[in-house]
Design a protein around this motif. Structure first.
Motif, short mmCIF file in Angstrom:
data_model
loop_
_atom_site.label_atom_id
_atom_site.label_comp_id
_atom_site.label_asym_id
_atom_site.label_seq_id
_atom_site.Cartn_x
_atom_site.Cartn_y
_atom_site.Cartn_z
N LEU A 270 39.68 -12.08 18.18
CA LEU A 270 39.64 -12.95 17.18
C LEU A 270 38.78 -12.48 16.20
N PHE A 271 37.57 -11.64 16.28
CA PHE A 271 36.46 -11.59 15.70
C PHE A 271 36.86 -9.94 15.35
N GLU A 272 37.55 -9.46 16.29
CA GLU A 272 37.70 -7.68 15.68
C GLU A 272 38.22 -6.66 15.10
N SER A 273 37.71 -5.97 14.80
CA SER A 273 38.39 -5.93 12.93
C SER A 273 39.76 -5.15 14.10
N MET A 274 41.25 -4.96 12.98
CA MET A 274 42.15 -4.56 13.07
C MET A 274 41.36 -2.76 12.64
N LYS A 275 42.60 -2.04 13.96
CA LYS A 275 42.75 -0.51 14.18
C LYS A 275 43.00 0.01 13.07
N GLY A 276 43.72 -0.48 12.00
CA GLY A 276 44.11 0.60 10.98
C GLY A 276 45.69 0.57 11.34
N ILE A 277 46.57 0.97 10.15
CA ILE A 277 47.69 1.47 10.25
C ILE A 277 48.16 2.50 11.42
N ASN A 278 48.52 1.87 12.63
CA ASN A 278 49.23 3.08 13.58
C ASN A 278 50.84 3.08 13.28
N LEU A 279 51.15 4.01 12.68
CA LEU A 279 53.09 4.13 12.57
C LEU A 279 53.65 4.27 13.97
N TYR A 280 53.18 4.47 14.90
CA TYR A 280 53.69 4.58 16.47
C TYR A 280 53.49 3.23 16.73
N SER A 281 52.93 2.22 16.45
CA SER A 281 52.62 1.06 17.29
C SER A 281 53.38 0.12 16.89
N VAL B 176 48.43 -5.21 4.87
CA VAL B 176 47.45 -4.21 3.78
C VAL B 176 46.23 -4.54 4.83
N LEU B 177 46.27 -6.04 5.49
CA LEU B 177 45.15 -6.41 6.33
C LEU B 177 45.09 -4.81 7.79
N GLY B 178 45.87 -4.93 8.07
CA GLY B 178 45.15 -3.43 8.99
C GLY B 178 45.19 -2.38 8.57
N ALA B 179 45.44 -2.01 6.96
CA ALA B 179 45.00 -1.06 6.33
C ALA B 179 43.48 -1.09 5.94
N THR B 180 42.46 -2.29 6.10
CA THR B 180 41.96 -2.28 5.06
C THR B 180 40.80 -2.99 6.77
N LYS B 181 41.44 -3.03 7.86
CA LYS B 181 40.41 -3.00 8.48
C LYS B 181 40.09 -4.55 9.36
N ALA B 182 40.83 -5.69 8.31
CA ALA B 182 40.35 -6.94 8.22
C ALA B 182 40.58 -7.27 10.19
N PRO B 183 39.53 -8.19 10.24
CA PRO B 183 39.30 -9.14 11.02
C PRO B 183 41.01 -9.72 12.50
N HIS B 184 41.45 -9.95 13.54
CA HIS B 184 42.47 -10.01 13.91
C HIS B 184 42.84 -11.50 12.88
N LEU B 185 41.41 -12.83 12.78
CA LEU B 185 41.09 -13.90 12.29
C LEU B 185 42.25 -14.02 10.91
N ALA B 186 41.82 -12.87 9.69
CA ALA B 186 43.14 -12.75 8.97
C ALA B 186 44.34 -12.76 9.45
N GLU B 187 44.70 -11.98 10.25
CA GLU B 187 46.00 -11.38 10.63
C GLU B 187 47.00 -12.97 10.54
N TYR B 188 46.01 -13.96 11.99
CA TYR B 188 46.44 -14.89 12.78
C TYR B 188 46.75 -15.96 11.54
N GLY B 189 46.11 -15.73 10.60
CA GLY B 189 45.69 -16.89 9.42
C GLY B 189 46.71 -16.80 8.68
N PHE B 190 47.35 -15.24 7.75
CA PHE B 190 48.74 -15.42 7.74
C PHE B 190 49.79 -15.73 8.67
N GLU B 191 49.75 -15.56 9.92
CA GLU B 191 51.63 -15.77 10.54
C GLU B 191 51.16 -17.54 10.20
N PHE B 192 50.31 -18.00 10.71
CA PHE B 192 50.11 -19.99 10.60
C PHE B 192 50.33 -19.80 9.42
#
Length: 158
Positions: A55-66, A116-132
């Motif tokens: 939850l609080f770990e940073s996203m790893k950036g954009i990997n186009l193979y992901s 955008v969150l992947g590019a800025t290496k935001a924490p997963h918490l932000a990603e989950y917030g947008f998903e919710f």
């Protein structure tokens, strides 16, 4: 799947002059829209549950193979076309057109936010917030569809 079934029912509703077919198509459209919202809620909840501890770990950036980012890019491409097709739905008086317009916006914002969150290496918490937020907006959209297609009570003259 739920969106495509909703649009099929919505097109029957828009093209039919027969009240019986229109009511049946609206009923199916409501069921399909609600089913899509339920599956979206379950999918998002399971994603967060399976990613426990990140939850609080940073996203790893954009990997186009992901697969996550491939899906986000594909969703943006498809939804840009869908948004263009539905662009007049915002001003339409038809409930299914308004639903389609709002749904295409929701379906575009979430993948863009993930990119955008992947590019800025935001924490997963932000990603989950947008998903919710997307799940909540999906339920709001379904509620608006149900309320706009309620049978209108006839006024009784006294």
């Amino acid at each position: 799947m739920g969106d495509s079934l909703f649009f099929a029912a919505g097109s029957i509703e828009a093209g039919s002059k027969n009240k019986k077919y229109t009511q049946r198509a609206r009923k199916y459209a409501k069921v399909f829209a609600g089913t899509a919202a339920v599956f979206s809620t379950i999918d998002t909840s399971l994603d967060i549950y399976n990613d426990h501890g990140t939850l609080f770990e940073s996203m790893k950036g954009i990997n186009l193979y992901s697969h996550q980012y491939e899906a986000a890019i594909g969703a943006l491409a498809i939804n840009s076309v869908v948004y263009f097709v539905n662009r007049k739905g915002r001003k339409s008086s038809n409930a299914s057109d308004k639903f389609a317009w709002r749904d295409s916006i929701k379906d575009s914002v979430i993948p863009a936010a993930v990119m955008v969150l992947g590019a800025t290496k935001a924490p997963h918490l932000a990603e989950y917030g947008f998903e919710f937020f997307g799940v909540g907006y999906g339920w709001y959209n379904v509620k608006k569809l149900f309320s706009s297609w309620k049978p209108k009570a006839k006024k009784i003259k006294v």
